[in-house]
Design a protein around this motif. Sequence first.
Motif, mmCIF file in Angstrom:
data_model
loop_
_atom_site.group_PDB
_atom_site.id
_atom_site.type_symbol
_atom_site.label_atom_id
_atom_site.label_comp_id
_atom_site.label_asym_id
_atom_site.label_seq_id
_atom_site.Cartn_x
_atom_site.Cartn_y
_atom_site.Cartn_z
ATOM 1 N N ASP A 137 0.826 -1.208 0.000
ATOM 2 C CA ASP A 137 0.000 0.000 0.000
ATOM 3 C C ASP A 137 0.864 1.264 0.000
ATOM 4 O OD1 ASP A 137 -2.378 -1.391 -0.039
ATOM 5 O OD2 ASP A 137 -2.635 -1.379 2.140
ATOM 6 N N MET A 138 1.949 1.244 0.763
ATOM 7 C CA MET A 138 2.845 2.404 0.774
ATOM 8 C C MET A 138 3.411 2.661 -0.619
ATOM 9 S SD MET A 138 5.025 2.013 4.328
ATOM 10 C CE MET A 138 5.595 3.718 4.320
ATOM 11 N N VAL A 139 3.871 1.602 -1.253
ATOM 12 C CA VAL A 139 4.459 1.728 -2.595
ATOM 13 C C VAL A 139 3.419 2.254 -3.585
ATOM 14 C CG1 VAL A 139 5.444 0.424 -4.523
ATOM 15 C CG2 VAL A 139 6.237 -0.016 -2.193
ATOM 16 N N GLU A 140 2.188 1.767 -3.475
ATOM 17 C CA GLU A 140 1.124 2.227 -4.379
ATOM 18 C C GLU A 140 0.816 3.712 -4.167
ATOM 19 O OE1 GLU A 140 -3.529 1.201 -5.581
ATOM 20 O OE2 GLU A 140 -2.442 -0.102 -4.194
ATOM 21 N N ILE A 141 0.771 4.144 -2.920
ATOM 22 C CA ILE A 141 0.514 5.560 -2.627
ATOM 23 C C ILE A 141 1.629 6.438 -3.181
ATOM 24 C CG2 ILE A 141 0.350 7.280 -0.770
ATOM 25 C CD1 ILE A 141 -1.016 5.003 0.905
ATOM 26 N N PHE A 142 2.867 6.019 -2.978
ATOM 27 C CA PHE A 142 3.987 6.788 -3.522
ATOM 28 C C PHE A 142 3.881 6.890 -5.047
ATOM 29 C CE2 PHE A 142 6.699 5.443 0.332
ATOM 30 C CZ PHE A 142 6.396 6.628 0.988
ATOM 31 N N SER A 143 3.486 5.793 -5.679
ATOM 32 C CA SER A 143 3.348 5.798 -7.141
ATOM 33 C C SER A 143 2.245 6.760 -7.584
ATOM 34 C CB SER A 143 3.043 4.380 -7.635
ATOM 35 O OG SER A 143 2.852 4.354 -9.027
ATOM 36 N N GLU A 144 1.119 6.736 -6.882
ATOM 37 C CA GLU A 144 -0.006 7.616 -7.240
ATOM 38 C C GLU A 144 0.366 9.091 -7.102
ATOM 39 O OE1 GLU A 144 -3.094 6.378 -4.643
ATOM 40 O OE2 GLU A 144 -3.612 4.584 -5.817
ATOM 41 N N HIS A 145 1.222 9.409 -6.141
ATOM 42 C CA HIS A 145 1.595 10.802 -5.878
ATOM 43 C C HIS A 145 2.954 11.175 -6.465
ATOM 44 C CE1 HIS A 145 -1.716 11.838 -3.058
ATOM 45 N NE2 HIS A 145 -1.724 10.530 -2.865
ATOM 46 N N GLN A 146 3.534 10.257 -7.243
ATOM 47 C CA GLN A 146 4.820 10.487 -7.919
ATOM 48 C C GLN A 146 5.908 10.908 -6.916
ATOM 49 O OE1 GLN A 146 3.552 13.293 -11.006
ATOM 50 N NE2 GLN A 146 3.462 11.609 -12.471
ATOM 51 N N VAL A 147 6.013 10.126 -5.864
ATOM 52 C CA VAL A 147 7.002 10.373 -4.811
ATOM 53 C C VAL A 147 7.986 9.210 -4.766
ATOM 54 C CG1 VAL A 147 7.319 10.414 -2.296
ATOM 55 C CG2 VAL A 147 5.567 11.851 -3.366
ATOM 56 N N VAL A 278 0.271 4.365 6.514
ATOM 57 C CA VAL A 278 -0.439 4.174 5.243
ATOM 58 C C VAL A 278 -1.653 5.097 5.161
ATOM 59 C CG1 VAL A 278 -1.855 2.548 3.923
ATOM 60 C CG2 VAL A 278 0.353 1.817 4.847
ATOM 61 N N ASN A 279 -2.414 5.193 6.244
ATOM 62 C CA ASN A 279 -3.610 6.031 6.252
ATOM 63 C C ASN A 279 -3.279 7.527 6.172
ATOM 64 O OD1 ASN A 279 -5.242 3.774 6.453
ATOM 65 N ND2 ASN A 279 -5.357 3.852 8.695
#
Length: 306
Positions: A137-147, A278-279
């Motif tokens: 989930d962390m990796v997916e969030i970083f990907s969505e926010h281009q971080v 994550v949240n």
Amino acid sequence: MSIRAVGLFFICISFLTGLGLAYFTVNEAVTVNKDDTLYQKINDEKEKYEWAAEDAKIDPVWKKTPGIVGREVDVEASYKKMKKQGGYDPDRFVYKLIKPEVSMGDLPPSPIYRGHPAKEMVSFLINVSWGEEFIPDMVEIFSEHQVKATFFIDGEFAKEYTHLIQMIEEEGHIIGSHGYMHKDMAKMSKADSKNNLEQADELLFALTKEKVKYFAPPAGSYNEGTVEAAHEMGMETILWSVDTVDWKKPTKDVLISRVMSRLHNGATVLMHPTEVTVNSLPDLIEKIKKEGYHIAALPKLLSEER
């Protein structure tokens, strides 16, 4: 020249321009006239737009601190550009970059807590020796926010969860070392520290085929021998300047408030793979960006670039 020849000439010029091969214009050459009021204006104003380069140093509080490039106005190039384009305009200054004389590699072994204080950038440091269920989930969030972030992986964790390490690397994040088996390295000799780091390094290299360049001691516990051992292995010892304290399971609001109230130029934000992290990440990333900070992995934070 005949009308037909003139027509062919302009057709050729148009073709070359389309290919990016024709860069000249009529009367392109500009002669520098130092008596021109425009030249004098540039010369008088340039200091307002110049930055001094700063050397890397060992700060008494923040320890090893990267330098940062400076810039100076190229007066003649700026004059030519402004002369051709209609007069004085600070947005048309041409600059030369000035590199620091002392870089991080010139400094003796010392831990790093932050980037340069003039750099409007922060970096996320994720220490990983548990929390495998939260990493995707962390990796997916970083990907969505281009971080991009830096994940410090414990060697024992890497051995058990190879697929997660490969996932992190494939997404373009930096893999660092968190030692082997989460030992207290402040209680180790230099030789024992080096042995511990070598065990983790072998596992991480086998997975990524990349030399590990950064090491985060477990719980931030280290001694001089720890830092020297890492240095001899080509690694910088990384600590942090902002702590989420996410392992204590704060609420989302508390975690975000804790980070935002302590944020600064060059900040390194410590976190772990936890549910509250994550949240919190989507809102935390947006708030940091709204404050004008860029978020990048350690190589960019610690580079001399502004």
